[in-house]
Design an enzyme around this catalytic site. Structure first.
Site, short mmCIF file in Angstrom:
data_model
loop_
_atom_site.label_atom_id
_atom_site.label_comp_id
_atom_site.label_asym_id
_atom_site.label_seq_id
_atom_site.Cartn_x
_atom_site.Cartn_y
_atom_site.Cartn_z
N SER A 6 -3.27 -79.14 6.99
CA SER A 6 -3.85 -80.00 5.99
C SER A 6 -2.76 -80.85 5.15
CB SER A 6 -4.81 -79.38 5.47
OG SER A 6 -5.44 -80.47 4.32
N HIS A 30 -4.13 -81.75 10.30
CA HIS A 30 -5.57 -81.84 9.76
C HIS A 30 -5.60 -82.89 8.83
CE1 HIS A 30 -9.72 -79.97 9.17
NE2 HIS A 30 -9.30 -80.40 8.01
N MET A 134 -16.41 -74.00 6.98
CA MET A 134 -15.82 -74.47 5.55
C MET A 134 -15.98 -73.12 4.98
SD MET A 134 -14.75 -77.25 5.56
CE MET A 134 -13.89 -77.03 3.79
N GLY A 142 -6.43 -76.15 -2.13
CA GLY A 142 -6.07 -74.96 -3.16
C GLY A 142 -7.14 -74.07 -3.89
N GLY A 173 -10.13 -73.84 4.54
CA GLY A 173 -10.13 -73.62 3.02
C GLY A 173 -9.61 -72.17 2.40
N GLY A 174 -8.67 -72.02 1.73
CA GLY A 174 -8.17 -70.90 1.02
C GLY A 174 -7.45 -69.88 2.48
C1 DX5 Z 1 -11.15 -79.17 1.57
C2 DX5 Z 1 -10.37 -79.74 2.97
C3 DX5 Z 1 -9.40 -78.43 3.53
C4 DX5 Z 1 -8.29 -78.42 2.31
C5 DX5 Z 1 -7.63 -77.01 2.90
O1 DX5 Z 1 -12.34 -80.08 1.56
O2 DX5 Z 1 -11.20 -79.75 4.09
O3 DX5 Z 1 -8.70 -78.97 4.59
O4 DX5 Z 1 -7.26 -79.40 2.34
O5 DX5 Z 1 -6.70 -76.88 1.83
P1 DX5 Z 1 -6.34 -75.22 1.49
O6 DX5 Z 1 -5.69 -74.51 2.74
O7 DX5 Z 1 -5.16 -75.62 0.40
O8 DX5 Z 1 -7.51 -74.61 1.10
ZN ZN Z 2 -10.27 -80.19 6.18
#
Ligand code: DX5
Ligand code: ZN
Length: 214
Positions: A6, A30, A134, A142, A173-174
Site C-alpha cells: 500500500s 495496492h 479490512m 498505520g 490494515g495493521g
Molecule cells: C486503509 C487502507 C490500507 C492501509 C494499510 O484504509 O485500505 O490499505 O493503507 O496500511 P497499514 O499497513 O499501514 O495499516
Molecule cells: Zn487498502
C-alpha cells in the site's frame, strides 16, 4: 502468499523513488482510493495511479473505498489496474458490478469493513476473484490490527476449500511481522503499508515479511 504494497503513506512526491527501491522484491502494488464520503479521508485518484503505472510488470491492486464505485471503474482500468475491489457496503447489486468489472478484462474483488459480518459475502463468493477483509477501519494507514479479522479470513479459507472457489483471500490494515503470522496460513495476498513504507530500510522489511509467508 504474496505481499501487496500500500502506497497510502508514502510521500506522493517520492513514490517513484520508493517503488524503485523496492523493485527487486515487489510484484503487487495496492492503491487505496478514498472519497471522503465512504471513508473519512481523501487520498488520490486515477491520474496518480496512471502516472505511477510506468512499470506494467507490477500488478496493480486497486481498493475503492468510495460511494458509487461503478462510475469510476473505467478510469481505474485505463489507469492500469489489474484488479479492482469495491466495498460490499457501497453497492446494491454486487454481482452486476463484478460482471461490469470483468467486462474490462480485470479481476473483481469485494471488501468488507470490520463491522460487516463475513457471511454477508456468501452469495458472492463464487463470482469474486478476490475477497479483501479490512482489519482496521478503512480510511487511514498505520492503525492497529483488529484480531476479529482472523476468524473472517479463516471462514473464507474454509469456504474456498469446501467449494473449490478460486478467489484470493486478502487482508488489509495493521499487517506487520507480529500480525502476519496470525493470518498467513489463510491468505493469498497480504496488504502492507506503513510497516514497509515508514521503515528506514523498506526493502529489508518487505523481504522479512515475504520470508514469513514462505
Ligand atoms: C486503509 C487502507 C490500507 C492501509 C494499510 O484504509 O485500505 O490499505 O493503507 O496500511 P497499514 O499497513 O499501514 O495499516
Ligand atoms: Zn487498502
Amino acid at each position: 502468499m504474496e505481499i501487496s504494497l500500500s502506497i497510502l503513506k508514502i510521500d506522493y512526491a517520492k513514490i517513484g523513488e520508493a517503488l524503485d527501491e523496492l523493485k527487486p522484491e515487489l510484484q503487487y502494488v495496492h492503491l487505496d482510493i478514498m472519497d471522503g464520503h465512504f471513508v473519512p479521508n481523501i487520498s488520490f485518484g486515477a491520474d496518480l495511479v496512471k502516472s505511477i503505472h510506468k512499470d506494467s510488470s507490477l500488478f496493480f491492486d486497486t481498493h475503492l473505498m468510495i460511494d458509487h464505485p461503478k462510475q469510476y471503474i473505467k478510469s481505474f482500468v485505463d489507469a492500469g489496474s489489474d484488479a479492482i475491489t469495491f466495498h460490499l457496503e457501497a453497492v446494491d447489486h454486487p454481482v452486476e458490478l463484478i460482471d461490469y468489472i470483468h467486462s474490462f478484462g480485470v479481476k473483481a474483488g469485494i471488501s468488507i469493513k470490520p463491522a460487516t459480518d463475513v457471511t454477508a459475502l456468501k452469495p458472492y463468493l463464487k463470482y469474486a476473484d478476490l475477497i479483501l477483509i479490512m482489519s482496521v477501519e478503512p480510511g487511514f494507514g498505520g492503525q492497529r490490527f483488529m484480531p476479529e479479522a482472523i476468524e473472517k479470513v479463516k471462514y473464507l479459507k474454509e469456504e474456498k476449500d469446501k467449494h473449490q472457489y478460486s478467489y484470493w483471500i486478502s487482508i488489509d490494515g495493521g499487517i506487520q511481522d507480529q500480525t502476519l503470522p496470525l493470518v498467513a496460513s489463510y491468505l493469498d495476498l497480504a496488504v502492507v503499508g506503513s510497516y514497509i513504507t515508514s521503515a528506514k530500510n523498506s526493502l529489508e522489511k518487505l523481504k522479512e515479511l515475504k520470508h514469513i509467508c514462505r
